[in-house]
Design a protein around this motif. Sequence first.
Motif, PDB file in Angstrom:
ATOM      1  N   PHE A  67      98.679  55.829   5.804  1.00  0.00           N
ATOM      2  CA  PHE A  67      98.094  55.409   4.522  1.00  0.00           C
ATOM      3  C   PHE A  67      98.507  54.001   4.086  1.00  0.00           C
ATOM      4  N   GLY A  68      99.420  53.382   4.835  1.00  0.00           N
ATOM      5  CA  GLY A  68      99.792  51.998   4.524  1.00  0.00           C
ATOM      6  C   GLY A  68     101.115  51.871   3.780  1.00  0.00           C
ATOM      7  N   GLU A  69     101.625  50.641   3.751  1.00  0.00           N
ATOM      8  CA  GLU A  69     102.927  50.337   3.132  1.00  0.00           C
ATOM      9  C   GLU A  69     102.975  50.715   1.647  1.00  0.00           C
ATOM     10  N   ALA A  70     101.811  50.661   0.985  1.00  0.00           N
ATOM     11  CA  ALA A  70     101.772  50.960  -0.459  1.00  0.00           C
ATOM     12  C   ALA A  70     102.053  52.438  -0.761  1.00  0.00           C
ATOM     13  N   SER A  71     102.210  53.262   0.281  1.00  0.00           N
ATOM     14  CA  SER A  71     102.529  54.684   0.093  1.00  0.00           C
ATOM     15  C   SER A  71     103.887  54.870  -0.597  1.00  0.00           C
ATOM     16  N   TYR A  72     104.747  53.880  -0.440  1.00  0.00           N
ATOM     17  CA  TYR A  72     106.082  53.938  -1.062  1.00  0.00           C
ATOM     18  C   TYR A  72     106.348  52.662  -1.839  1.00  0.00           C
ATOM     19  N   THR A  73     106.987  52.821  -2.988  1.00  0.00           N
ATOM     20  CA  THR A  73     107.430  51.687  -3.783  1.00  0.00           C
ATOM     21  C   THR A  73     108.936  51.832  -3.949  1.00  0.00           C
ATOM     22  N   LYS A  74     109.694  50.889  -3.428  1.00  0.00           N
ATOM     23  CA  LYS A  74     111.167  50.937  -3.477  1.00  0.00           C
ATOM     24  C   LYS A  74     111.687  52.294  -3.000  1.00  0.00           C
ATOM     25  N   ASP A  75     111.244  52.717  -1.827  1.00  0.00           N
ATOM     26  CA  ASP A  75     111.711  53.968  -1.203  1.00  0.00           C
ATOM     27  C   ASP A  75     111.278  55.252  -1.921  1.00  0.00           C
ATOM     28  N   THR A  76     110.414  55.133  -2.920  1.00  0.00           N
ATOM     29  CA  THR A  76     109.938  56.313  -3.641  1.00  0.00           C
ATOM     30  C   THR A  76     108.438  56.446  -3.402  1.00  0.00           C
ATOM     31  N   LEU A  77     108.016  57.681  -3.165  1.00  0.00           N
ATOM     32  CA  LEU A  77     106.598  57.943  -2.907  1.00  0.00           C
ATOM     33  C   LEU A  77     105.745  57.434  -4.064  1.00  0.00           C
ATOM     34  N   ASN A  78     104.695  56.701  -3.737  1.00  0.00           N
ATOM     35  CA  ASN A  78     103.739  56.212  -4.732  1.00  0.00           C
ATOM     36  C   ASN A  78     102.649  57.292  -4.883  1.00  0.00           C
ATOM     37  N   ARG A  79     102.945  58.261  -5.728  1.00  0.00           N
ATOM     38  CA  ARG A  79     102.077  59.451  -5.863  1.00  0.00           C
ATOM     39  C   ARG A  79     100.655  59.094  -6.289  1.00  0.00           C
ATOM     40  N   LYS A  80     100.542  58.151  -7.231  1.00  0.00           N
ATOM     41  CA  LYS A  80      99.210  57.792  -7.738  1.00  0.00           C
ATOM     42  C   LYS A  80      98.360  57.192  -6.613  1.00  0.00           C
ATOM     43  N   PHE A  81      98.972  56.340  -5.815  1.00  0.00           N
ATOM     44  CA  PHE A  81      98.278  55.696  -4.698  1.00  0.00           C
ATOM     45  C   PHE A  81      97.776  56.752  -3.702  1.00  0.00           C
ATOM     46  N   ILE A  82      98.668  57.669  -3.325  1.00  0.00           N
ATOM     47  CA  ILE A  82      98.314  58.728  -2.357  1.00  0.00           C
ATOM     48  C   ILE A  82      97.246  59.656  -2.947  1.00  0.00           C
ATOM     49  N   SER A  83      97.451  60.077  -4.210  1.00  0.00           N
ATOM     50  CA  SER A  83      96.486  60.986  -4.864  1.00  0.00           C
ATOM     51  C   SER A  83      95.088  60.398  -4.908  1.00  0.00           C
ATOM     52  N   ASN A  84      95.008  59.096  -5.237  1.00  0.00           N
ATOM     53  CA  ASN A  84      93.704  58.437  -5.315  1.00  0.00           C
ATOM     54  C   ASN A  84      92.974  58.439  -3.976  1.00  0.00           C
ATOM     55  N   ILE A  85      93.734  58.421  -2.889  1.00  0.00           N
ATOM     56  CA  ILE A  85      93.121  58.450  -1.555  1.00  0.00           C
ATOM     57  C   ILE A  85      92.701  59.877  -1.189  1.00  0.00           C
ATOM     58  N   VAL A  86      93.647  60.821  -1.286  1.00  0.00           N
ATOM     59  CA  VAL A  86      93.421  62.143  -0.681  1.00  0.00           C
ATOM     60  C   VAL A  86      92.527  63.077  -1.481  1.00  0.00           C
ATOM     61  N   PHE A  87      92.522  62.966  -2.818  1.00  0.00           N
ATOM     62  CA  PHE A  87      91.711  63.913  -3.579  1.00  0.00           C
ATOM     63  C   PHE A  87      90.226  63.561  -3.592  1.00  0.00           C
ATOM     64  N   LYS A  88      89.884  62.407  -2.976  1.00  0.00           N
ATOM     65  CA  LYS A  88      88.472  62.032  -2.867  1.00  0.00           C
ATOM     66  C   LYS A  88      87.965  62.183  -1.432  1.00  0.00           C
ATOM     67  N   ASP A  89      88.874  62.525  -0.514  1.00  0.00           N
ATOM     68  CA  ASP A  89      88.519  62.542   0.903  1.00  0.00           C
ATOM     69  C   ASP A  89      89.195  63.722   1.600  1.00  0.00           C
ATOM     70  N   LYS A  90      88.384  64.720   1.949  1.00  0.00           N
ATOM     71  CA  LYS A  90      88.934  65.952   2.543  1.00  0.00           C
ATOM     72  C   LYS A  90      89.697  65.700   3.837  1.00  0.00           C
ATOM     73  N   GLU A  91      89.204  64.771   4.643  1.00  0.00           N
ATOM     74  CA  GLU A  91      89.868  64.489   5.923  1.00  0.00           C
ATOM     75  C   GLU A  91      91.243  63.873   5.706  1.00  0.00           C
ATOM     76  N   LYS A  92      91.337  62.988   4.705  1.00  0.00           N
ATOM     77  CA  LYS A  92      92.628  62.346   4.420  1.00  0.00           C
ATOM     78  C   LYS A  92      93.602  63.360   3.804  1.00  0.00           C
ATOM     79  N   LEU A  93      93.070  64.286   2.994  1.00  0.00           N
ATOM     80  CA  LEU A  93      93.914  65.344   2.426  1.00  0.00           C
ATOM     81  C   LEU A  93      94.453  66.232   3.551  1.00  0.00           C
ATOM     82  N   ALA A  94      93.582  66.557   4.499  1.00  0.00           N
ATOM     83  CA  ALA A  94      94.000  67.372   5.651  1.00  0.00           C
ATOM     84  C   ALA A  94      95.087  66.642   6.438  1.00  0.00           C
ATOM     85  N   LYS A  95      94.956  65.329   6.567  1.00  0.00           N
ATOM     86  CA  LYS A  95      95.954  64.525   7.284  1.00  0.00           C
ATOM     87  C   LYS A  95      97.291  64.575   6.553  1.00  0.00           C
TER      88      LYS A  95
END
Length: 196
Positions: free
Chosen positions: A54-82
């Motif tokens: 999902f790219g470097e933006a998945s983490y901000t200062k060693d902490t999961l960037n939940r908003k970034f990940i959520s915006n990707i996976v909840f709109k795309d079933k394949e990415k959620l499955a991944k």
Amino acid sequence: MKIVGLTGGIGSGKTTVAKMFASHTNCAIYIADVEAKKLMNSSKIIKDKLIANFGEASYTKDTLNRKFISNIVFKDKEKLAKLNSIVHPEVRNHFLHFIKINNQKAYIIYENAILFESKSHLFCDIIITVFVHLNTRIQRVITRDQSTKKEVLNRMKNQWDDQKKILQSNYVILNENLEETNMQVQRIHNILTVNS
């Protein structure tokens, strides 16, 4: 010792029900979503795979960037499955260790919103589904997460339909009234501990 899967759609009140079971000392509670969040921040295996997919933006200062990940996976079933294919094996291993250290309990509640979707129901002896009418669930999630109705419905689309879960469950808890919910929990607890 029994493994009891506890599931239900988003906003059904699974965690509230899990806390009611937790009032009994002879059971242990494992909340998959909470543990998954911890592992996504602490596991190097998960972190490396999420960044690779999902790219470097998945983490901000060693902490999961939940908003970034959520915006990707909840709109795309394949990415959620991944995402699930990365996180779930680690959560499963973590849970197997949890079983070992709690094997003296009468039963373990394994609370998981996607118990069936992740095939985690296969290692449960008993399954409980928490049920609440759809409008109540939507309202609860909007209030709890400050989400929009559209965001809530997007998340619901990625979960099994309630009726499908109910048909494969041993028990169904209707969670509209806390006092009645607690009575249902006590009744199931008594059944689960009758011979222990």
